[in-house]
Design a protein around this motif. Structure first.
Motif, short mmCIF file in Angstrom:
data_model
loop_
_atom_site.label_atom_id
_atom_site.label_comp_id
_atom_site.label_asym_id
_atom_site.label_seq_id
_atom_site.Cartn_x
_atom_site.Cartn_y
_atom_site.Cartn_z
N ALA A 71 -22.54 -49.03 9.50
CA ALA A 71 -21.40 -49.91 9.75
C ALA A 71 -21.42 -50.32 11.21
CB ALA A 71 -20.09 -49.23 9.41
N CYS A 72 -20.86 -51.51 11.48
CA CYS A 72 -20.78 -52.01 12.85
C CYS A 72 -19.47 -52.77 13.04
CB CYS A 72 -22.01 -52.84 13.20
SG CYS A 72 -22.18 -54.37 12.29
N ASP A 73 -19.44 -53.63 14.04
CA ASP A 73 -18.23 -54.33 14.45
C ASP A 73 -17.39 -54.85 13.27
OD1 ASP A 73 -19.73 -53.96 16.72
OD2 ASP A 73 -19.93 -56.08 17.20
N TYR A 157 -27.28 -57.19 5.10
CA TYR A 157 -26.66 -56.39 6.15
C TYR A 157 -26.49 -57.20 7.43
CZ TYR A 157 -26.38 -52.20 3.46
OH TYR A 157 -26.01 -51.29 2.52
N ASN A 158 -25.46 -56.83 8.16
CA ASN A 158 -25.15 -57.48 9.43
C ASN A 158 -26.38 -57.49 10.32
OD1 ASN A 158 -24.18 -57.39 12.34
ND2 ASN A 158 -22.25 -57.81 11.29
N LYS A 159 -26.60 -58.60 11.00
CA LYS A 159 -27.78 -58.76 11.86
C LYS A 159 -27.84 -57.70 12.95
CE LYS A 159 -29.13 -62.17 9.47
NZ LYS A 159 -29.66 -61.69 8.20
N SER A 163 -31.16 -55.45 13.40
CA SER A 163 -31.97 -55.53 14.62
C SER A 163 -31.86 -54.33 15.55
CB SER A 163 -31.61 -56.80 15.40
OG SER A 163 -30.27 -56.74 15.85
N ARG A 164 -30.79 -53.52 15.43
CA ARG A 164 -30.59 -52.47 16.41
C ARG A 164 -30.67 -51.04 15.90
NH1 ARG A 164 -26.09 -55.76 19.83
NH2 ARG A 164 -25.33 -53.73 20.51
N VAL A 165 -30.67 -50.87 14.59
CA VAL A 165 -30.81 -49.53 14.03
C VAL A 165 -32.28 -49.13 14.11
CG1 VAL A 165 -30.74 -48.23 11.86
CG2 VAL A 165 -28.81 -49.67 12.49
#
Length: 191
Positions: A71-73, A157-159, A163-165
Motif C-alpha cells: 500500500a502507498c499514498d 498496482y500504483n506506479k 517502481s520503488r518496491v
C-alpha cells in the motif's frame, strides 16, 4: 489530512463537521523505513491511512518473508484479520520507506460505528475491498503464469509501488523466485 477528508466525503458522504469530529480520533505519525508497526503474534490495534509512504504486509515462513500486500499514498493498511477480530496477527506490517500516516485505534473506530451509520458503511466498504483483494489474489496465484502475474501487477498496482518496491519483495508477492522474476522482466523487455 485533506486527502483523507476528500476520500471520506466521496466514499461515505461525511460533512465538514463530521470530518472534523473524525479527525479528533486520528493521530498523525511519522515512521522511518524498515519500522515494523505490527509484529506476528501481536494484535493490530490501529488502522493506518497513508498520507505519503510505502508499506507491505508479510509473513515469515521458514526464515523466508512472503509478501502479502502493498500500500502507498492515500490508501488504508493494517493486518485486517487481526484488526477486525482483535486477535494475534499472523503477519507483519512494515514501513518500506519513510512515511507519514494518520492512525485510528480499533476502539475509536468501533465507537464511531456505534455513533454513525456512515462509519458503519465505511467499515463495510473496507471489509468488502479487503475481501475482494484477497479473492483476486487467490485466483491470480492459482490460475496465472508468472509472466501474466507480473504483467497484471504492472497494470493494476500504483506506479509508486511498481517502481520503488524492491524486486525481491515483488517476486515474493507474486509467488515466484527472484531469478524467475528477472527472467520474466528480461522476456518482457525484449518483446
Amino acid at each position: 489530512m485533506k486527502e483523507l477528508n476528500k476520500i471520506l466525503k466521496e466514499l461515505i458522504g461525511l460533512t465538514e463537521s463530521e470530518c472534523e469530529e473524525f479527525s479528533k480520533q486520528l493521530k498523525r505519525q511519522e515512521y522511518k523505513a524498515k519500522t515494523i508497526l505490527i509484529e506476528e503474534g501481536n494484535t493490530a490495534e490501529s488502522l493506518y491511512f497513508i498520507e505519503s509512504g510505502l508499506f507491505r504486509t508479510y509473513k515469515n515462513l521458514d526464515e523466508k518473508d512472503i509478501t502479502t500486500y502493498f500500500a502507498c499514498d492515500n490508501q488504508f493498511i493494517t493486518v485486517f484479520n487481526s484488526f477486525i477480530n482483535q486477535t494475534t496477527s499472523s503477519e507483519n506490517l512494515e514501513v518500506i520507506e519513510d512515511s507519514i500516516v494518520y492512525k485510528i485505534s480499533s476502539d475509536s473506530l468501533i465507537q464511531l460505528y456505534k455513533e454513525s451509520s456512515k462509519f458503519e458503511k465505511f467499515g463495510r466498504i473496507l471489509a468488502e475491498k479487503n475481501h475482494l483483494c484477497a479473492l483476486e489474489r487467490t485466483l491470480t496465484m492459482q490460475t496465472k503464469s508468472a509472466k501474466k502475474r507480473y504483467l497484471d501487477f504492472l497494470k493494476n498496482y500504483n506506479k509508486k509501488i511498481v517502481s520503488r518496491v524492491p524486486q525481491y519483495q515483488i517476486a515474493s508477492f507474486l509467488g515466484i523466485a527472484s531469478e524467475s522474476l528477472s527472467r520474466v522482466r528480461r522476456e518482457i523487455f525484449i518483446s
